[in-house]
Design an enzyme around this catalytic site. Structure first.
Site, PDB file in Angstrom:
ATOM      1  CB  CYS A 153      13.139   8.837   7.804  1.00 21.24           C
ATOM      2  SG  CYS A 153      14.138   7.982   6.360  1.00 21.24           S
TER       3      CYS A 153
ATOM      4  CE  LYS B 139      -1.803   2.792   3.315  1.00 19.51           C
ATOM      5  NZ  LYS B 139      -1.719   4.073   2.395  1.00 19.51           N
TER       6      LYS B 139
ATOM      7  CD  GLU C 201      14.111   0.679   7.610  1.00 21.01           C
ATOM      8  OE1 GLU C 201      14.655   1.391   8.155  1.00 21.01           O
ATOM      9  OE2 GLU C 201      14.670  -0.586   7.021  1.00 21.01           O
TER      10      GLU C 201
ATOM     11  CD  GLU D  24      10.620  12.096  11.599  1.00 17.16           C
ATOM     12  OE1 GLU D  24       9.279  11.395  11.937  1.00 17.16           O
ATOM     13  OE2 GLU D  24      11.541  11.740  10.665  1.00 17.16           O
TER      14      GLU D  24
END
Ligand code: NAP
Ligand code: MG
Length: 505
Positions: free
Chosen positions: A318, A210, A284, A415
């Protein structure tokens, strides 16, 4: 410094000699680039269906959602909204393909399909780059020079492994796991797809994947390539939609393994929901990397690396070097150089070949970045933004520097996933290590120094999956990538990445 302009003119229109202007004026104010729009046809369909069992099929609900271009907020295409029955059909197709075709095929035969996919992707590279930029908002020079060639490189690399699997775990034999469920984010839609699909297929697994709701198009174009490559039906299936579809993929009974790339928050939800099951998992997840500049570093090179580390792909990375740790004695010089560099970054139309920063991927992500930047100002950090002109429509964020940041600030801990750099200082090597590791994440780090011994020490002490030395954001399919701590577990790329898609027998 930027490369010499390709086609340029003096904005003043005069050819008078400039007498020693301040360095920051040379490019930013006197030179302007002519527009250089990329014009290749992305060959988009008006509507994209699900890709199940080798065919594009309408979703059982008959529902579709829009994918927009974040650079101008215009609709690009309609994407099928999968329901639980569609996800189930995709897994049934993958299991049939696994049982009857793919797991029985010798590796040297599987390799031919992977080579074919890689070559077809190269053939259509410009078309894919344009589609990626339109759907995601990243500058065309990145999708053209990084995303698409790296995606092809991953298929080539894993094609090379498919007939050499006896060497993945020397002394042991390897076997595929079965069907794998995969969910990916929006920051590198095609490339994350390639990272997930290529090793799985090389090992003999079949896939249901997906993509992210806002960036499904290039995966569905990849499905066209899979058809053209003659990949047996069901080996790869794409189901599209938002988080619920992702949850249905991760929670389905068939997959022997689930592989997820995305936020730590959603990763934890998936891990909780699968606790106690016998499914394998790789995660991840997010990052808050430290880019560490020592006083003996080549500062101009380091500034380029810092800029590449945080402003590449609008900071939607990331492993972005979102925390700059700079030695106190050079902090002022580095900050001045960074400000100069920011003044000449080009923010705007992602389809222009000169653009450095394109559009933020979605209104939602834009809101998250703005909220954290406001928090940085409120908490007392000093903000610098170059007041460049931004397009009136679309989601654009000015590249932003924060100095005077302390470890307790939200902008130093959370983040941001946007073009925002938080600058902190240190005095000793130990303080740099302590500050760099003082985070819940551990995906990547950068070290800038002249001393090889210091690089070795830092790469040993930093709790990060990747440590770049005197460079940043460099990737290779042969080099494993993955995290420590809340950045996840498992590796993608290299021999280690293949080990995560097999069982040892
Ligand atoms: P996200 O919100 O976690 O979404 C990632 C994917 O998961 C999307 O396809 C999303 O669907 C889907 N999803 C949402 N809720 C789900 C659920 N409950 N169960 C299963 N799937 C679900 O992350 P994002 O905001 O798209 O991406 C940014 C994050 O990805 C950042 O934290 C970044 O650090 C991380 N990332 C990590 C790596 C790495 O290699 N470590 C690489 C790239 C990105 P929809 O978006 O379609 O709703
Ligand atoms: Mg889009």
């Amino acid at each position: 410094m930027p490369a010499a302009p390709h086609s340029s003119k003096r904005a003043t229109g005069k050819s008078t000699r400039v007498t020693r202007p301040a360095p920051e004026l040379i490019f930013g104010d006197l030179w302007e680039y002519d527009p250089a729009p990329e014009t290749a046809d992305p060959k988009l369909k008006a509507r994209y269906d699900l890709f199940i069992d080798g065919k594009f099929v309408a979703p059982k609900s008959g529902k579709y959602f829009d994918s927009i271009n974040p650079a101008n907020e215009q609709k690009l295409a309609e994407i099928a909204l999968a329901g639980a029955a569609d996800v189930d059909a995709a897994f049934q197709a993958a299991r049939r393909a696994y049982d009857h075709v793919w797991s029985r095929m010798p590796g040297r035969e599987r390799a031919k399909y992977l080579f074919r996919i890689a070559r077809l992707l190269q053939d259509r590279a410009r078309e894919f780059a344009v589609a990626e930029t339109l759907d995601g908002g990243k500058p065309i020079k990145e999708s053209r020079d990084f995303d698409v060639p790296m995606a092809a490189a991953h298929f080539f690399y894993h094609a090379g492994w498919a007939d050499k699997l006896d060497y993945v775990a020397p002394g042991r034999r390897v076997a595929p796991l079965g069907v794998v469920g995969q969910v990916i984010p929006w920051n590198f839609p095609l490339l994350m797809g390639a990272w997930k699909i290529a090793p799985a297929l090389a090992m003999g697994n079949c896939v249901v994947l997906k993509p992210a709701e806002t960036t499904s198009i290039t995966c569905l174009k990849l499905a066209e390539i899979m058809q053209d490559a003659g990949l047996p039906p069901g080996v790869v299936n794409f189901v599209t939609g938002a988080g619920e579809v992702g949850a249905a993929v991760m929670g389905h009974a068939i997959p022997a393994k689930v592989a997820f790339t995305g936020s730590t928050e959603v990763g934890k939800i998936i891990m909780r929901s699968l606790a106690g099951s016998d499914k394998r998992m790789t995660m991840e997840l997010g990052g808050k990397a430290a880019n560490i500049v020592f006083d003996d570093a080549p500062l101009d090179q380091a500034v380029e690396g810092i800029v590449n580390g945080i402003f590449f792909n609008q900071g939607h990375v990331c492993c972005a070097g979102s925390r700059l740790l700079v030695h106190e004695s050079v902090a002022e010089r580095v900050l001045a150089k960074l400000k100069n560099r920011l003044r000449v970054l080009r923010v705007g139309d992602p389809m222009d070949k000169n653009t450095d920063l394109g559009a933020i991927n979605s209104r939602e992500q834009f809101g998250k970045i703005r909220e954290l930047v406001e928090a940085g100002v409120k908490e007392g950090a000093e903000m610098f933004q170059h007041p460049c002109r931004l397009p009136a429509k679309g989601f654009y964020f000015r590249p932003t520097l924060f100095s005077g940041v302390s470890m307790s600030h939200r902008i130093a801990r959370e983040e941001i996933f946007g073009p925002v750099l938080s600058i902190l200082t240190f005095r000793t090597v130990d303080e740099a290590i302590e500050k760099a590791n003082n985070t819940a994440y551990g995906l990547s780090a950068g070290v800038w120094t002249d001393k090889g011994s210091r690089i070795l020490k830092m790469s040993t002490e930093l709790k990060a999956g990747v440590v770049w030395a005197n460079t940043y954001n460099k990737f290779d399919p042969a080099s494993p990538f993955g995290g420590y701590k809340e950045s996840g577990f498992g590796r993608e790329g290299g021999r280690q990445g293949l080990l995560d898609y097999c069982q040892l027998v």
